[in-house]
Design a protein around this motif. Structure first.
Motif, PDB file in Angstrom:
ATOM      1  N   PHE A  26      33.091  37.040  33.571  1.00  0.00           N
ATOM      2  CA  PHE A  26      33.405  37.328  34.997  1.00  0.00           C
ATOM      3  C   PHE A  26      34.137  36.112  35.469  1.00  0.00           C
ATOM      4  O   PHE A  26      35.115  36.129  36.302  1.00  0.00           O
ATOM      5  N   TYR A  27      34.014  34.890  35.175  1.00  0.00           N
ATOM      6  CA  TYR A  27      34.783  33.705  35.527  1.00  0.00           C
ATOM      7  C   TYR A  27      36.216  34.135  35.125  1.00  0.00           C
ATOM      8  O   TYR A  27      37.323  33.691  35.831  1.00  0.00           O
ATOM      9  N   GLN A  28      36.542  34.645  34.146  1.00  0.00           N
ATOM     10  CA  GLN A  28      37.741  34.949  33.530  1.00  0.00           C
ATOM     11  C   GLN A  28      38.484  35.910  34.528  1.00  0.00           C
ATOM     12  O   GLN A  28      39.738  35.880  35.127  1.00  0.00           O
ATOM     13  N   ARG A  29      37.699  37.130  34.918  1.00  0.00           N
ATOM     14  CA  ARG A  29      38.272  38.140  35.781  1.00  0.00           C
ATOM     15  C   ARG A  29      38.649  37.493  37.078  1.00  0.00           C
ATOM     16  O   ARG A  29      39.699  37.872  37.923  1.00  0.00           O
ATOM     17  N   LYS A  30      37.721  36.330  37.623  1.00  0.00           N
ATOM     18  CA  LYS A  30      37.885  35.944  38.736  1.00  0.00           C
ATOM     19  C   LYS A  30      39.198  34.873  38.809  1.00  0.00           C
ATOM     20  O   LYS A  30      39.395  34.314  39.996  1.00  0.00           O
ATOM     21  N   GLY A  31      39.691  34.547  37.644  1.00  0.00           N
ATOM     22  CA  GLY A  31      41.087  33.575  37.587  1.00  0.00           C
ATOM     23  C   GLY A  31      40.526  32.068  37.406  1.00  0.00           C
ATOM     24  O   GLY A  31      40.952  31.205  37.796  1.00  0.00           O
ATOM     25  N   LEU A  32      39.052  31.977  37.346  1.00  0.00           N
ATOM     26  CA  LEU A  32      38.485  30.541  37.592  1.00  0.00           C
ATOM     27  C   LEU A  32      38.343  29.979  35.941  1.00  0.00           C
ATOM     28  O   LEU A  32      38.407  28.588  35.841  1.00  0.00           O
ATOM     29  N   LEU A  33      38.578  30.659  34.997  1.00  0.00           N
ATOM     30  CA  LEU A  33      38.672  30.245  33.611  1.00  0.00           C
ATOM     31  C   LEU A  33      39.649  31.049  32.867  1.00  0.00           C
ATOM     32  O   LEU A  33      39.745  32.227  32.873  1.00  0.00           O
ATOM     33  N   PRO A  34      40.774  30.342  32.193  1.00  0.00           N
ATOM     34  CA  PRO A  34      41.817  30.793  31.512  1.00  0.00           C
ATOM     35  C   PRO A  34      41.104  31.603  30.311  1.00  0.00           C
ATOM     36  O   PRO A  34      40.287  31.061  29.646  1.00  0.00           O
TER      37      PRO A  34
END
Length: 135
Positions: A26-34
């Protein structure tokens, strides 16, 4: 050779960060985690900096920061933008204080209604239901 915290699978990464795998995705999809590159025929590997980043995000969430606000904080995470971070925190503090004031008002109204319910035993009409129906 890489250390144990520099060669984590997504499952081990999630466990080290104290979240589940879907949170990582989820964090990756939101651009918060590469999302690390996937080597040919291999699996993505995560490191200690990724674990620290997720823990940072979870700490910010516990303080009530939205994902959008966390994104802003992440852009300031090098520690050299204290004034901007402080401004963000002040806005969050004002939001929290406003919510507390709302909760205090809600508590007072509910307390009054519960008291009215206890005082009206035997009456046909419930004061709580009547108040909610009145709007």
């Amino acid at each position: 050779m890489r250390s144990g915290l520099e060669s984590l699978t997504i499952g081990a990464f999630a466990k080290a960060a104290g979240v589940n795998v879907e949170t990582i995705r989820f964090y990756q999809r939101k651009g918060l985690l590469p999302e690390p590159d996937k080597p040919a025929g291999g699996i993505r590997r995560y490191g200690e900096t990724d674990v620290v980043r997720v823990r940072f995000m979870k700490s910010a969430q516990r303080l009530g920061f939205s994902l959008e606000e966390i994104g802003e904080l992440l852009r300031l995470e090098d520690g050299t933008h204290c004034e901007e971070a402080s401004s963000l925190a002040e806005r969050k503090l004002n939001d929290v204080r406003a919510k507390l004031a709302d909760l205090r008002r809600m508590e007072a109204v509910l307390s009054e209604l519960v008291g009215a319910c206890h005082a009206s035993q035997g009456n046909v009409s419930c004061p709580l239901i009547a108040a909610l129906q009145a709007g």
